[in-house]
Design an enzyme around this catalytic site. Sequence first.
Site, PDB file in Angstrom:
ATOM      1  N   CYS A 293     -84.269   6.577  23.088  1.00  0.00           N
ATOM      2  CA  CYS A 293     -85.199   7.170  24.036  1.00  0.00           C
ATOM      3  C   CYS A 293     -84.697   7.051  25.462  1.00  0.00           C
ATOM      4  O   CYS A 293     -84.753   8.010  26.230  1.00  0.00           O
ATOM      5  CB  CYS A 293     -86.580   6.542  23.897  1.00  0.00           C
ATOM      6  SG  CYS A 293     -86.613   4.771  24.127  1.00  0.00           S
ATOM      7  N   CYS A 294     -84.207   5.874  25.847  1.00  0.00           N
ATOM      8  CA  CYS A 294     -83.963   5.638  27.263  1.00  0.00           C
ATOM      9  C   CYS A 294     -82.771   6.406  27.833  1.00  0.00           C
ATOM     10  O   CYS A 294     -82.906   7.021  28.892  1.00  0.00           O
ATOM     11  CB  CYS A 294     -83.845   4.138  27.518  1.00  0.00           C
ATOM     12  SG  CYS A 294     -85.394   3.259  27.198  1.00  0.00           S
TER      13      CYS A 294
ATOM     14  N   GLU B 244     -94.442  -2.464  23.021  1.00  0.00           N
ATOM     15  CA  GLU B 244     -93.870  -1.948  24.288  1.00  0.00           C
ATOM     16  C   GLU B 244     -95.005  -1.638  25.241  1.00  0.00           C
ATOM     17  O   GLU B 244     -95.096  -0.536  25.789  1.00  0.00           O
ATOM     18  CB  GLU B 244     -93.046  -0.692  24.005  1.00  0.00           C
ATOM     19  CG  GLU B 244     -92.034  -0.875  22.885  1.00  0.00           C
ATOM     20  CD  GLU B 244     -91.318   0.414  22.487  1.00  0.00           C
ATOM     21  OE1 GLU B 244     -91.945   1.483  22.544  1.00  0.00           O
ATOM     22  OE2 GLU B 244     -90.126   0.337  22.142  1.00  0.00           O
TER      23      GLU B 244
ATOM     24  N   GLU C 288     -89.723  -1.316  29.843  1.00  0.00           N
ATOM     25  CA  GLU C 288     -88.814  -0.310  29.318  1.00  0.00           C
ATOM     26  C   GLU C 288     -88.370   0.661  30.414  1.00  0.00           C
ATOM     27  O   GLU C 288     -89.174   1.069  31.254  1.00  0.00           O
ATOM     28  CB  GLU C 288     -89.545   0.455  28.200  1.00  0.00           C
ATOM     29  CG  GLU C 288     -88.640   1.355  27.411  1.00  0.00           C
ATOM     30  CD  GLU C 288     -89.385   2.109  26.302  1.00  0.00           C
ATOM     31  OE1 GLU C 288     -90.534   1.740  26.002  1.00  0.00           O
ATOM     32  OE2 GLU C 288     -88.809   3.052  25.750  1.00  0.00           O
TER      33      GLU C 288
END
Lengths: 661, 661
Positions: free
Chosen positions: A424-425, A328, A344
Site C-alpha cells: 500500500c505505502c 493500524e 502508517e
Amino acid sequence: MIALTLQDRTAFPRPLALKNVSIKDDYWSPYVGLVRGTVLPYQWEALNDRVADAEPSFAIRNFRIAAGMEQGAFGGFVFQDTDLYKWLEAVGYALAAAPDADLERIADEAIALVAAAQQKDGYLNTYFTVAEPGKRWTNLTDCHELYTAGHLIEAAVAYADATGKRTLLDVACRFADHIDETFGEHPGQIRGYDGHQEIELALVKLFEATGEKRYLDLASFFIDERGRQPSFFHQEWEARGRTSLWAPGIVQKTPPSLSYHQADKPVREQEVATGHAVRAMYMYAAMADLALRREDEGLLAACRRLWANTVGKQMYVVGSIGSTHHGEAFTFDYDLPNDTNYSETCASIGLAMFAQRMLQNEVKGEYGDVMERALYNTVTAGMATDGKHFFYVNPMEVWPAASAGNPGKHHVKAVRQKWYGCACCPPNVARLLSSLGSYAFAAGEDTLYAHLHIGAEAKLTLAGRQVAVCMNSRLPWAGEVGLTIAEAAGNGDFTLAVRVPSWSERTSFTVNGEAAAPEIKDGYAYLRRDWQAGDVFAMTLDMHPRRIYAAAEVRANAGRVALQRGPLVYCLEEADNGAPLAGLAIRADAELREVPGEGRLAGAVLIETEGARLETPSSAGGALYRAEPPVRTPQRIVAVPYALWGNREPGEMQVWVREEP
Amino acid sequence: MIALTLQDRTAFPRPLALKNVSIKDDYWSPYVGLVRGTVLPYQWEALNDRVADAEPSFAIRNFRIAAGMEQGAFGGFVFQDTDLYKWLEAVGYALAAAPDADLERIADEAIALVAAAQQKDGYLNTYFTVAEPGKRWTNLTDCHELYTAGHLIEAAVAYADATGKRTLLDVACRFADHIDETFGEHPGQIRGYDGHQEIELALVKLFEATGEKRYLDLASFFIDERGRQPSFFHQEWEARGRTSLWAPGIVQKTPPSLSYHQADKPVREQEVATGHAVRAMYMYAAMADLALRREDEGLLAACRRLWANTVGKQMYVVGSIGSTHHGEAFTFDYDLPNDTNYSETCASIGLAMFAQRMLQNEVKGEYGDVMERALYNTVTAGMATDGKHFFYVNPMEVWPAASAGNPGKHHVKAVRQKWYGCACCPPNVARLLSSLGSYAFAAGEDTLYAHLHIGAEAKLTLAGRQVAVCMNSRLPWAGEVGLTIAEAAGNGDFTLAVRVPSWSERTSFTVNGEAAAPEIKDGYAYLRRDWQAGDVFAMTLDMHPRRIYAAAEVRANAGRVALQRGPLVYCLEEADNGAPLAGLAIRADAELREVPGEGRLAGAVLIETEGARLETPSSAGGALYRAEPPVRTPQRIVAVPYALWGNREPGEMQVWVREEP
C-alpha cells in the site's frame, strides 16, 4: 436525500491542475525524480512479478486471467487490483508533469488489459471475476470491492487529465454506473457501503471529471448511509453466516467492529477519530469534498470536529497517526506511545489529503501546517533515499533489539523494507509525490494560494489575467521563500496568499526587496495589487531550532522534549550519540546550534546541543538494580531530521528525548 | 543415561515439613487465613460450577463424566483437571497446618472421584478419556498431558503428607508407572517430553514420598531428553499433520516454537531464560532438584546460569518475570517495559520455587532475596485483600484508559479480576501461601535456616536434639526479627542461620539482648552454640526507605527511580497523587519519610517525599504541541506498597517514577 445546491465550482481555492505546475525544488525534486526514475519502473516490474527477491504481486496476472488471456488462479490480496490502479494514477500525474512516450505506451497497454477484464455489465474486479464469481457484493465489510473501484476511478481521472485519453475513464464510468444501479435506497438495491472508504472521494473526482451529478449523489449516498443503525455490516455478516474473509471456515462469535470501520454512528454525528486510520482519512477527505460541493454546514462541522480531534489529540509530532498496529488504528485521545506506534505512511498521506480538502472549504493555516508536518516528516521518512526501501510503520523510537525480540514491537522496523506483499505505502507515496503541485498550490478566481513552500513554476488565470509564477524556496534548510511573477498579461489586481507557518515566530515580508506588510489572516499572508512580470513577493521565515513540548496529558512525553527547525522535526540516532539513547537527556537551557550534515546527510542541517548521559556507576558491578544513583556524564548531542533517519547503519532512534533542568 | 550417585538425602538444607511449621505472623497470617477461609471454599464452589457470575469450570463435571457417573461433553481447557489437583494440593497443605474434618471429607470425596476416573492401565486425564479417547500422547506439545499428571502427583504427595491417606498417592503412582512404561529410550516407548514442564518436579516429589528411584530417573529422562535435536516437538507435529490444538482444522505453516518451550537446545546447554515464563521456572526448579539429588555439577551450572540471567537481566524490581503477554513470555536481556509487561503471578510463584530449590543446592542470600522480592511484592499484589479478586498480570504502570483503549494493553488490568476461565493464578497463590513454611524455613542436620523472616513456630531435630523454635518478625513494617528457642532437649551445638537481606545496609545482631557477631557468609548470619530454651537470636534490619535505580541498559527506567523500604517495593497511585502520574518527578535529594497508611491501607507504612509536577502552561491553550516549556509545580508525593496497590478506587499506578535533580 435532501437536495442541496452545488456550490459554484470556481468559487473555492481549487488545487492547481498538475499540467500547470512544475516542481523545481532543491529538496523535493529529488524525491519526485526518485518516483519517476525509480519507484514507477520498479513498481511496474513488481506488478509483473519480475522482482527477483520479492513476493509476487500477481496484479497483472490476475487481470490477464480475468480477461481470459491466461489460465490460473487469483493471487494476492482481495484488493490486489489497486496495486495496478495506484500505479496508473501515479503514472497519470507523472505524465501530466512531463510527457514520456515509453511510459505512456506501457500504461496504455495496461489500461487495455484492465478494459479487457471488465465484465459486460460494467463490473470490474479480478478477485470476484476469477476466484468467487458468484459472490459479488456479498461481503462489503471485508472485500474492498468499492475501495478497489475507487482506485480505478482515481487512476482513470488522473490518466485522462494527463493524456486526454478516455479509455480508462470510460471503463471507470461504466463501472461507476453499474455501482450506481446496484447501490441505493430503492427496492432491489443494496443499501450499504464499503468496509474501506475510498469510493466516496473517487466519485467526487469522477463528478469533477465528467460533470455527471449522479456520481456526486452516489458519493453522498455512501457517506450519508454509513453508520446508520441497524448496521449494514452486521446485517451483511448475519446474511453470510457470520463469517469473515480473514478467517475462512470459522463462524465468528462477534460481529465486525463498527468503530474500526467508522460506522458506529452516522458520519455527521462522529466526534472522535476511531478505527483504521487510513479508512478514516479517506472518509474525512470525502466528507470535506461533499461539504464543499453541497454547501453542507453540518457535514463541514463534522469535518472540523474530526480534524480537531485527529490533529489536536491523536497526532504524533511528525504528523503521523494511528497509535496502534492492532488494526493500524487510532486508540484514544492523548494515547501516543512512542515505542509501539503504527503511524502508517499511508495514513499521513491520507491526513494530507484531508488537509487539502479542508483548505478548499476554508483557507486556514492549521490545515497547511499539518499537511506540511506530515509531508516533510513522516511521508519523506517513509521512503529511503534510494527509492527502493520503505517504512510502512514510522516509529517515534526504535530499539532494534526490541523490534527483533519483543513480539509487541515486531511491527517496528529499524530498517526500511524492500516491498511488502501488501504494497500500500510505496504506490501511495508515488502518487502523492507525483501530484505534489496540487497539494502545494491552489487558486480561486483572483487569488493564488501557496499552501506549501515548494519551488515550482505554475501557470494559471487570475482575475482574468494569464499569469505565470515562479516559487522559490530554500526550505527546509533556510527560510527564504519568494513568489516571482514571471508573466502577467494585462492589468488588474489579484492576490498572492502565502501560508505563514506557525513555527515561524518572526516572519518578514518584502515586495521587490522593500519591506511589505501583507494582511495576515488565519495563518496566510495576503498581498493584493496589480502584479506585473518581475514582481517578487518574498518572505523570510524564522528558522531557529526550537524545543517542542507535548501536552501534559500525553503520558509518553512527560519530561521529554522534541526538537524542530523549520518544518522538520528532529530525532537522535545511535550513529551520532551512542546507545542507549534512553540514557541521554538534553539540557533545558542549552543552546541549539545548527551544524552541517556529512556523508549521507550532506546538505542537511543538523542540530547540536548539550546534554548528559546517565550511566550505571561502576560500583554497581553489573547489578540489574542498585541503590547508588546513576552517574551523569556531560555529552554533546546531535539530532538529525526525522525525514532522513535510518539512512545510515541501523541503530536506535528517538524523537522525544528526556530533558534535564 | 549416566548413572549418578544419589546425594545423601539428609545432607542438604531441606524445607521443613509443613506439619512442623505453623505460620503466626501479623503480615502473612491474614493472607494464609484468606486462603483457608475464602479462596479454598470459593474455589471449591467454582470447581463445581456453583459461582453465579463466573464461567463454569467444568472440572468436577469432567471427572464425573470420565468416571461414568454422568453423561456429557468435556468442558474447559485441555488441562482443566489441574484446577482440581491444585485445589487438592492446597487443601493438603492447609490440612497439614491444621486439621479440618469438613474440608478433609470434601477432599476425600473429590479424591474418590479422581480415582474413579482413572483408567485400568493407570492413565488419568478427563480430556482424553472423554473428548479424544484415541489421541493419548499424540500432542505433547499442546495438550499438557504430563503437566496435568504432574499436578496430580503434587496434590497426591501433599495430601498424603498431611493426612497419611494413600488413595490419591496410589492413583498418582499408578499413573506415574504408566507414564514410566510409556516414555523412555526403549523401543516402543515415546522419546519425548511435555510442552509444559511440571511432571519433572512432581516426579522428584513422588520419589521423595515413595523412595522409588525410577520416578527420579523418569524426571531425569524428561529433563535430559528435552531440547535434543532433531526436535521431538517437530517430529510430533509432522506426525499429526502439522496441526495445533489451538488452531483446530488449520494446517500450520510453521512448526511450534522450540524456544517458547525451552526445547531449542539441551537444557544443560541453555544460558538464557526464554519462552513461557512459568514453563521455564518449573523446569529450572526440576533441574535444581535433580542437580542436587544427582550431584550433577553440569546441571547445577546450568541452573546457576539460568538463575543469573533470569534475575540479573530479565526480572522486574517487584520480582516478576515475563516482559510480554505474547506467549506470557520472556523477551530478551534488559527488555523490561513497564506499561506492557506480563509478569504473571504464577511466574513469580515459579521463581520462588526455583529459588527454594537453589537454596537446597547452596545457601546463598541472593536466592532468598529474590524469593522475598517475589513473595512480598508480586505474589501478594496478585490477590486482593478480599481473597476473591486476582491479578494474573502484574503491571509496573497502569493508565486505565490505555488498558481499555489501546489493544496492546488490554492484558494490563487496572482492577483485579474475579476468577478467570483459565484459573491458573488463584490456585497457585493458594498452594503457595498454604505452604509458606516450606519456603521460609529449611534445616540441615545441625542447622536451621530462616530464608524468610516470617513469624512462625516450628519443631524439628537439630544435631539430634528435639527443638522448637519461634520466629518473631515485624517485617515488612519494622526491622525487628528474632528466633527464640522455645524448647531444646539435651545439649550440643547447633546453628541458627538467618538470611540478612541485601537491602539492609546496616544490620545488628543480639543474643539474649547482648550484641552478637555471627559469622556472615553468603548473605546469611550463622550462630552456632549450645542453644537452650529461652535463648533469642535477634536481628535488627535497616528499614530506612531507599531509592532504587536500574542498570542503564534498561531503557524503560532511564531517568527513573523506584522506592523500596525493607522488602517492599513502592508505587505511586492516582488516589494519593492525582493524574497523570507521568507528570510527576521525585526530587533526587528529597527526604523519604515514613507515614502511616489510612483507610484500606491502615497498618501499612507509606513513603512521603517531595517532587514536582510538570504541567502544560495555560498559554498553550490546549495545544497538543507547543514551544513553551512545561510549568513545574512542587508537589508532595506519596508512595504505597506495590503489594497493596489497586485496593482503593481504580486509577493510574506507577512503580518507576521520573527523578529530577
